[in-house]
Design a protein around this motif. Sequence first.
Motif, PDB file in Angstrom:
ATOM      1  N   HIS A  51     -13.093  16.752   2.847  1.00  0.00           N
ATOM      2  CA  HIS A  51     -11.881  16.074   2.943  1.00  0.00           C
ATOM      3  C   HIS A  51     -12.439  14.584   3.565  1.00  0.00           C
ATOM      4  O   HIS A  51     -11.824  13.293   2.948  1.00  0.00           O
ATOM      5  N   VAL A  52     -13.209  14.519   4.590  1.00  0.00           N
ATOM      6  CA  VAL A  52     -13.488  13.354   5.104  1.00  0.00           C
ATOM      7  C   VAL A  52     -14.294  12.560   4.176  1.00  0.00           C
ATOM      8  O   VAL A  52     -14.433  11.144   4.317  1.00  0.00           O
ATOM      9  N   SER A  53     -15.368  13.207   3.521  1.00  0.00           N
ATOM     10  CA  SER A  53     -16.227  12.601   2.560  1.00  0.00           C
ATOM     11  C   SER A  53     -15.472  11.844   1.773  1.00  0.00           C
ATOM     12  O   SER A  53     -15.822  10.491   1.191  1.00  0.00           O
ATOM     13  N   VAL A  54     -14.531  12.387   1.011  1.00  0.00           N
ATOM     14  CA  VAL A  54     -13.653  11.609  -0.060  1.00  0.00           C
ATOM     15  C   VAL A  54     -13.106  10.411   0.558  1.00  0.00           C
ATOM     16  O   VAL A  54     -13.036   9.299  -0.032  1.00  0.00           O
ATOM     17  N   LEU A  55     -12.450  10.302   1.833  1.00  0.00           N
ATOM     18  CA  LEU A  55     -11.858   9.468   2.380  1.00  0.00           C
ATOM     19  C   LEU A  55     -12.900   8.453   2.825  1.00  0.00           C
ATOM     20  O   LEU A  55     -12.775   7.225   2.641  1.00  0.00           O
ATOM     21  N   GLU A  56     -14.040   8.722   3.273  1.00  0.00           N
ATOM     22  CA  GLU A  56     -15.000   8.051   3.433  1.00  0.00           C
ATOM     23  C   GLU A  56     -15.589   7.286   2.136  1.00  0.00           C
ATOM     24  O   GLU A  56     -15.743   6.068   2.252  1.00  0.00           O
ATOM     25  N   LYS A  57     -15.873   7.809   1.161  1.00  0.00           N
ATOM     26  CA  LYS A  57     -15.978   6.986  -0.109  1.00  0.00           C
ATOM     27  C   LYS A  57     -15.261   6.049  -0.307  1.00  0.00           C
ATOM     28  O   LYS A  57     -15.621   4.954  -1.185  1.00  0.00           O
ATOM     29  N   ALA A  58     -13.862   6.506  -0.289  1.00  0.00           N
ATOM     30  CA  ALA A  58     -12.922   5.291  -0.548  1.00  0.00           C
ATOM     31  C   ALA A  58     -12.767   4.202   0.177  1.00  0.00           C
ATOM     32  O   ALA A  58     -12.014   3.463   0.087  1.00  0.00           O
ATOM     33  N   GLY A  76     -12.248   0.073   7.951  1.00  0.00           N
ATOM     34  CA  GLY A  76     -11.648  -1.097   8.296  1.00  0.00           C
ATOM     35  C   GLY A  76     -10.876  -1.930   6.934  1.00  0.00           C
ATOM     36  O   GLY A  76     -10.444  -2.789   7.583  1.00  0.00           O
ATOM     37  N   ARG A  77     -11.148  -1.053   5.973  1.00  0.00           N
ATOM     38  CA  ARG A  77     -10.582  -1.869   4.971  1.00  0.00           C
ATOM     39  C   ARG A  77      -9.079  -1.449   4.762  1.00  0.00           C
ATOM     40  O   ARG A  77      -8.659  -0.326   4.726  1.00  0.00           O
ATOM     41  N   ALA A  78      -8.282  -2.727   4.677  1.00  0.00           N
ATOM     42  CA  ALA A  78      -6.838  -2.368   4.422  1.00  0.00           C
ATOM     43  C   ALA A  78      -6.783  -2.083   3.013  1.00  0.00           C
ATOM     44  O   ALA A  78      -7.456  -2.007   2.129  1.00  0.00           O
ATOM     45  N   ALA A  83      -1.791  -1.787  -2.592  1.00  0.00           N
ATOM     46  CA  ALA A  83      -0.438  -2.032  -2.601  1.00  0.00           C
ATOM     47  C   ALA A  83       0.010  -3.148  -3.735  1.00  0.00           C
ATOM     48  O   ALA A  83       1.097  -3.101  -4.200  1.00  0.00           O
ATOM     49  N   ALA A  84      -1.023  -4.046  -3.909  1.00  0.00           N
ATOM     50  CA  ALA A  84      -0.892  -5.155  -4.978  1.00  0.00           C
ATOM     51  C   ALA A  84      -0.567  -4.403  -6.308  1.00  0.00           C
ATOM     52  O   ALA A  84       0.316  -4.859  -6.940  1.00  0.00           O
ATOM     53  N   TRP A  85      -1.541  -3.491  -6.500  1.00  0.00           N
ATOM     54  CA  TRP A  85      -1.379  -2.910  -7.716  1.00  0.00           C
ATOM     55  C   TRP A  85       0.029  -2.091  -7.935  1.00  0.00           C
ATOM     56  O   TRP A  85       0.714  -2.066  -9.033  1.00  0.00           O
ATOM     57  N   ILE A  86       0.487  -1.340  -6.723  1.00  0.00           N
ATOM     58  CA  ILE A  86       1.627  -0.418  -6.674  1.00  0.00           C
ATOM     59  C   ILE A  86       2.859  -1.443  -7.097  1.00  0.00           C
ATOM     60  O   ILE A  86       3.970  -1.485  -7.741  1.00  0.00           O
ATOM     61  N   GLU A  87       2.873  -2.704  -6.420  1.00  0.00           N
ATOM     62  CA  GLU A  87       3.787  -3.580  -6.364  1.00  0.00           C
ATOM     63  C   GLU A  87       4.051  -4.278  -7.893  1.00  0.00           C
ATOM     64  O   GLU A  87       5.229  -4.470  -8.339  1.00  0.00           O
ATOM     65  N   ARG A  88       2.770  -4.501  -8.581  1.00  0.00           N
ATOM     66  CA  ARG A  88       2.833  -5.141  -9.960  1.00  0.00           C
ATOM     67  C   ARG A  88       3.543  -4.019 -10.870  1.00  0.00           C
ATOM     68  O   ARG A  88       4.410  -4.239 -11.609  1.00  0.00           O
TER      69      ARG A  88
END
Length: 118
Positions: A51-58, A76-78, A83-88
């Motif tokens: 699970h951590v590996s999947v989160l790390e790759k993202a 560190g990546r927001a 969020a922009a994709w979801i908002e569109r």
Amino acid sequence: MVQHVTLLDASFAALSDHTRRGVLEQLGRSDASITDLADRFHMTLTGMKKHVSVLEKAGLVTTEKVGRVRTCRLGGRAMAEEAAWIERHRQIWAQRFDALDEIVEELKQAERHHDRQG
């Protein structure tokens, strides 16, 4: 563009699992070792590592190994692109529902007018 889509795919794939979302929530409160996370989520160490590996790759989680302990923290990546994709897409659906509301209102008015004429 390809890297952008790949990043979105990785993020949404990572977020699609309730355990990984729970890990992100936990790491939002405090850093934790993989062992601590495995215990908290009643999982094997191997399962949590996956699970951590999947989160790390993202890019949503980073890990650091000090001695025998691997500590996890939020990446560190927001998630601004996500969020922009979801908002569109939210705006697209809002427009569609607004258009549908207009059609329903027109039909109601036509029905009222027809009832008065009848």
